[in-house]
Design a protein around this motif. Structure first.
Motif, PDB file in Angstrom:
ATOM      1  N   MET B  19      73.764  76.431 -49.847  1.00 12.88           N
ATOM      2  CA  MET B  19      74.043  74.436 -50.309  1.00 12.88           C
ATOM      3  C   MET B  19      73.706  74.371 -51.909  1.00 12.88           C
ATOM      4  O   MET B  19      74.355  73.014 -51.850  1.00 12.88           O
ATOM      5  N   GLN B  20      72.146  74.462 -51.726  1.00 16.93           N
ATOM      6  CA  GLN B  20      72.079  73.567 -53.038  1.00 16.93           C
ATOM      7  C   GLN B  20      73.286  73.657 -53.841  1.00 16.93           C
ATOM      8  O   GLN B  20      73.626  73.249 -54.115  1.00 16.93           O
ATOM      9  N   ILE B  21      73.451  74.918 -54.187  1.00 20.28           N
ATOM     10  CA  ILE B  21      74.460  75.397 -55.121  1.00 20.28           C
ATOM     11  C   ILE B  21      76.011  74.977 -54.393  1.00 20.28           C
ATOM     12  O   ILE B  21      76.455  73.906 -55.786  1.00 20.28           O
ATOM     13  N   ILE B  22      76.614  75.267 -53.007  1.00 22.84           N
ATOM     14  CA  ILE B  22      77.820  74.359 -52.397  1.00 22.84           C
ATOM     15  C   ILE B  22      77.681  73.180 -52.750  1.00 22.84           C
ATOM     16  O   ILE B  22      78.841  72.094 -52.866  1.00 22.84           O
ATOM     17  N   TRP B  23      76.532  72.143 -53.077  1.00 23.19           N
ATOM     18  CA  TRP B  23      76.333  70.513 -52.257  1.00 23.19           C
ATOM     19  C   TRP B  23      77.612  69.567 -53.738  1.00 23.19           C
ATOM     20  O   TRP B  23      77.938  69.059 -53.916  1.00 23.19           O
ATOM     21  N   ASP B  24      77.287  70.647 -54.483  1.00 27.01           N
ATOM     22  CA  ASP B  24      77.839  69.837 -55.983  1.00 27.01           C
ATOM     23  C   ASP B  24      79.464  69.291 -55.698  1.00 27.01           C
ATOM     24  O   ASP B  24      79.722  68.705 -56.732  1.00 27.01           O
ATOM     25  N   GLY B  25      79.443  70.112 -54.815  1.00 28.01           N
ATOM     26  CA  GLY B  25      80.607  69.477 -54.659  1.00 28.01           C
ATOM     27  C   GLY B  25      82.436  70.398 -54.984  1.00 28.01           C
ATOM     28  O   GLY B  25      83.538  70.565 -54.801  1.00 28.01           O
ATOM     29  N   GLY B  26      81.976  71.744 -56.126  1.00 20.98           N
ATOM     30  CA  GLY B  26      82.571  72.465 -56.196  1.00 20.98           C
ATOM     31  C   GLY B  26      82.713  73.213 -55.440  1.00 20.98           C
ATOM     32  O   GLY B  26      82.398  73.519 -55.047  1.00 20.98           O
ATOM     33  N   GLU B  27      83.757  74.703 -55.696  1.00 19.06           N
ATOM     34  CA  GLU B  27      83.910  75.887 -55.763  1.00 19.06           C
ATOM     35  C   GLU B  27      82.898  76.641 -56.189  1.00 19.06           C
ATOM     36  O   GLU B  27      83.223  76.947 -57.337  1.00 19.06           O
ATOM     37  N   HIS B  28      82.772  77.916 -55.210  1.00 20.99           N
ATOM     38  CA  HIS B  28      82.458  79.343 -55.703  1.00 20.99           C
ATOM     39  C   HIS B  28      81.954  80.062 -54.664  1.00 20.99           C
ATOM     40  O   HIS B  28      82.061  80.415 -53.347  1.00 20.99           O
ATOM     41  N   CYS B  29      82.832  81.302 -55.310  1.00 22.27           N
ATOM     42  CA  CYS B  29      83.445  82.440 -54.378  1.00 22.27           C
ATOM     43  C   CYS B  29      82.085  83.270 -54.191  1.00 22.27           C
ATOM     44  O   CYS B  29      80.845  82.993 -54.404  1.00 22.27           O
ATOM     45  N   VAL B  30      82.393  84.177 -53.478  1.00 24.47           N
ATOM     46  CA  VAL B  30      81.043  84.548 -52.662  1.00 24.47           C
ATOM     47  C   VAL B  30      80.466  85.594 -53.722  1.00 24.47           C
ATOM     48  O   VAL B  30      78.991  85.511 -54.308  1.00 24.47           O
ATOM     49  N   CYS B  31      81.149  85.854 -54.527  1.00 26.16           N
ATOM     50  CA  CYS B  31      80.219  86.977 -55.828  1.00 26.16           C
ATOM     51  C   CYS B  31      79.566  86.518 -56.672  1.00 26.16           C
ATOM     52  O   CYS B  31      78.000  86.527 -56.978  1.00 26.16           O
ATOM     53  N   GLU B  32      80.307  85.493 -56.981  1.00 27.74           N
ATOM     54  CA  GLU B  32      78.543  84.309 -57.664  1.00 27.74           C
ATOM     55  C   GLU B  32      77.504  84.057 -56.920  1.00 27.74           C
ATOM     56  O   GLU B  32      76.951  83.518 -57.227  1.00 27.74           O
ATOM     57  N   ARG B  61      91.578  80.932 -49.872  1.00 27.21           N
ATOM     58  CA  ARG B  61      91.795  82.339 -50.306  1.00 27.21           C
ATOM     59  C   ARG B  61      92.287  81.820 -51.395  1.00 27.21           C
ATOM     60  O   ARG B  61      93.221  81.051 -51.294  1.00 27.21           O
ATOM     61  N   ASP B  62      91.620  82.804 -52.050  1.00 23.27           N
ATOM     62  CA  ASP B  62      92.316  82.125 -53.774  1.00 23.27           C
ATOM     63  C   ASP B  62      92.707  83.738 -54.419  1.00 23.27           C
ATOM     64  O   ASP B  62      91.571  84.245 -54.911  1.00 23.27           O
ATOM     65  N   ALA B  63      93.470  84.093 -54.151  1.00 17.90           N
ATOM     66  CA  ALA B  63      94.105  85.264 -54.553  1.00 17.90           C
ATOM     67  C   ALA B  63      92.963  86.565 -53.816  1.00 17.90           C
ATOM     68  O   ALA B  63      92.651  86.375 -52.902  1.00 17.90           O
ATOM     69  N   GLN B  64      91.741  87.342 -55.076  1.00 19.37           N
ATOM     70  CA  GLN B  64      91.225  88.220 -53.693  1.00 19.37           C
ATOM     71  C   GLN B  64      89.680  87.628 -53.961  1.00 19.37           C
ATOM     72  O   GLN B  64      89.025  88.115 -53.244  1.00 19.37           O
ATOM     73  N   TRP B  65      89.828  86.058 -54.727  1.00 16.42           N
ATOM     74  CA  TRP B  65      88.526  85.829 -54.135  1.00 16.42           C
ATOM     75  C   TRP B  65      88.712  84.760 -52.723  1.00 16.42           C
ATOM     76  O   TRP B  65      89.680  84.409 -52.383  1.00 16.42           O
ATOM     77  N   VAL B  66      87.392  84.702 -52.249  1.00 19.86           N
ATOM     78  CA  VAL B  66      87.167  83.640 -50.900  1.00 19.86           C
ATOM     79  C   VAL B  66      86.512  82.191 -51.370  1.00 19.86           C
ATOM     80  O   VAL B  66      86.104  82.339 -52.325  1.00 19.86           O
ATOM     81  N   ARG B  67      87.052  80.441 -52.410  1.00 14.94           N
ATOM     82  CA  ARG B  67      86.450  80.315 -52.961  1.00 14.94           C
ATOM     83  C   ARG B  67      85.618  79.159 -51.435  1.00 14.94           C
ATOM     84  O   ARG B  67      86.668  78.590 -50.946  1.00 14.94           O
ATOM     85  N   TYR B  68      84.224  78.450 -51.734  1.00 13.45           N
ATOM     86  CA  TYR B  68      83.735  78.182 -50.576  1.00 13.45           C
ATOM     87  C   TYR B  68      83.117  76.646 -51.706  1.00 13.45           C
ATOM     88  O   TYR B  68      83.155  76.591 -52.528  1.00 13.45           O
ATOM     89  N   ARG B  69      83.626  75.765 -50.476  1.00 11.06           N
ATOM     90  CA  ARG B  69      82.972  74.269 -50.805  1.00 11.06           C
ATOM     91  C   ARG B  69      82.400  73.728 -49.821  1.00 11.06           C
ATOM     92  O   ARG B  69      83.183  73.519 -48.635  1.00 11.06           O
TER      93      ARG B  69
END
Lengths: 97, 97
Positions: B19-32, B61-69
């Motif tokens: 959540m600390q990472i995601i709370w910046d408002g950006g998108e983050h894939c699971v791999c990151e 979904r973004d191609a083979q990635w899943v972006r969380y935000r």
DNA sequence: TCCGGATATGCGCTTAAGCGCATAAATGGC
DNA sequence: GCCATTTATGCGCTTAAGCGCATATCCGGA
């Protein structure tokens, strides 16, 4: 680690309801919390133990009673979490007791 | 009930760190998130599922990635809880990853 | 169509949480 | 000293959380 412990302590409905009562700043004995939250004695006592372990509340012996109240030395950053949580419960209506 | 679910979701160290990472408002894939938090793939995926179930985040979904935000439709009362929690982690130093 | 990368999920296991019940411990009143 | 009241705690049970491993699913590219 203290933060996750606080969050985990608040994440149980009966404990959260107890915090709503205790957050008024006053003192409350276990028997009062039991009655108001419809909890058995041992259950209530243990829940208060969890809140105490998370340093959210402190207790004080007063004759045969134990009075719980919010920890006045709780760091401000932690107090803000509790404030936000209590405010959210007020918004969403009620919390299971 | 939603509030206790949010608190419970935040009470796990790896999820809180996510959540600390995601709370910046950006998108983050699971791999990151996996890489940054030193988590295995299945573990990270399940943790994100918990955050999603609590409606703290949304995925795309973004191609083979899943972006969380962060969930832009999160009620303000809930967002304030997360803000307070994130702020507290900043104060206390670090959260286990 | 086949393959590789990214993500989700079924399965079984281990550990922790929460509970009730009974009992111990503390305290005041008689 | 004895009893009633209040609170804490040991014990066993049940359920849920979290994990790894293997496998399924989704997607783009060759």
């Amino acid at each position: 680690m203290a933060i996750t412990q606080i969050l985990s302590a608040l994440s149980e409905p009966t404990r959260l309801a107890a915090m709503q009562i205790i957050w008024d700043g006053g003192e409350h004995c276990v028997c009062e919390l039991m009655d108001r939250l419809n909890a058995t004695q041992s259950r209530m006592s243990r829940h208060m133990g969890v809140l105490k372990a998370a340093r959210l509340v402190i207790d004080r012996r007063d004759a045969q009673w134990v009075r719980y109240r919010r920890n006045p030395d709780l760091p401000q950053s932690a107090a803000r979490i509790v404030d936000a949580v209590i405010a959210a419960t007020a918004v969403e209506g009620k919390v299971a007791a």
